[in-house]
Write a protein that holds these residues in place. Structure first.
Motif, short mmCIF file in Angstrom:
data_model
loop_
_atom_site.label_atom_id
_atom_site.label_comp_id
_atom_site.label_asym_id
_atom_site.label_seq_id
_atom_site.Cartn_x
_atom_site.Cartn_y
_atom_site.Cartn_z
N CYS A 7 0.82 -1.21 0.00
CA CYS A 7 0.00 0.00 0.00
C CYS A 7 0.86 1.27 0.00
O CYS A 7 0.43 2.30 -0.53
N VAL A 8 2.07 1.20 0.54
CA VAL A 8 2.91 2.40 0.58
C VAL A 8 3.47 2.75 -0.79
O VAL A 8 3.85 3.89 -1.03
N ALA A 9 3.52 1.78 -1.71
CA ALA A 9 4.01 2.05 -3.07
C ALA A 9 2.86 2.09 -4.08
O ALA A 9 3.10 2.13 -5.27
N TRP A 10 1.64 2.08 -3.58
CA TRP A 10 0.46 2.04 -4.44
C TRP A 10 0.35 3.29 -5.29
O TRP A 10 0.65 4.39 -4.82
N PRO A 11 -0.09 3.17 -6.53
CA PRO A 11 -0.29 4.36 -7.37
C PRO A 11 -1.29 5.31 -6.71
O PRO A 11 -2.41 4.91 -6.36
N THR A 12 -0.90 6.53 -6.51
CA THR A 12 -1.72 7.51 -5.80
C THR A 12 -3.11 7.67 -6.39
O THR A 12 -4.09 7.77 -5.66
N ASN A 13 -3.22 7.64 -7.71
CA ASN A 13 -4.53 7.83 -8.35
C ASN A 13 -5.47 6.65 -8.14
O ASN A 13 -6.65 6.74 -8.47
N ASP A 14 -4.99 5.53 -7.58
CA ASP A 14 -5.83 4.36 -7.38
C ASP A 14 -6.14 4.09 -5.90
O ASP A 14 -6.78 3.11 -5.58
N VAL A 15 -5.71 4.96 -5.02
CA VAL A 15 -5.96 4.75 -3.60
C VAL A 15 -7.44 4.93 -3.29
O VAL A 15 -8.07 4.08 -2.67
N HIS A 16 -8.02 6.03 -3.71
CA HIS A 16 -9.42 6.34 -3.38
C HIS A 16 -10.35 6.20 -4.58
O HIS A 16 -11.52 6.57 -4.49
N SER A 17 -9.89 5.66 -5.67
CA SER A 17 -10.76 5.47 -6.83
C SER A 17 -11.73 4.32 -6.55
O SER A 17 -11.49 3.47 -5.70
#
Length: 95
Positions: A7-17
């Motif tokens: 989760c710490v390397a997760w693409p930012t645009n897909d965290v809350h999508s």
């Protein structure tokens, strides 16, 4: 399933999508380590266990299997089944 990301390397645009990381975690169901192992690439998991400094055998120290603080889960990421484990509040996702 192969290791995808933590989760710490997760693409930012897909965290809350919709269907992204947050939804995946919110909709997760607990599974046993045995069920988790049936679905993930063991070589990928062994590499992560080594990086997290787990012993390969209980005689040599704490193994991931023996760590009661590690939780195993299944969920969906954008409609596809994923399995992940949580270690120190970090999700490590296999898909």
């Amino acid at each position: 399933m192969n290791y995808y990301s933590s989760c710490v390397a997760w693409p930012t645009n897909d965290v809350h999508s919709e269907g992204g990381l947050s939804d995946m975690v919110d909709q997760a169901r607990d599974v046993t380590r045995r069920a988790f192992l049936k679905h993930v690439n063991r070589e990928c998991l062994a590499e992560i266990e080594q990086q997290l400094a787990y012993a390969r055998h209980p005689r040599r120290g704490l193994t991931m299997a023996g760590d009661y603080c590690v939780a195993y889960s299944r969920s969906r990421h954008h409609g596809k089944r994923v399995y992940f484990f949580t270690h120190s509040a970090i999700e490590f996702v296999f898909r």
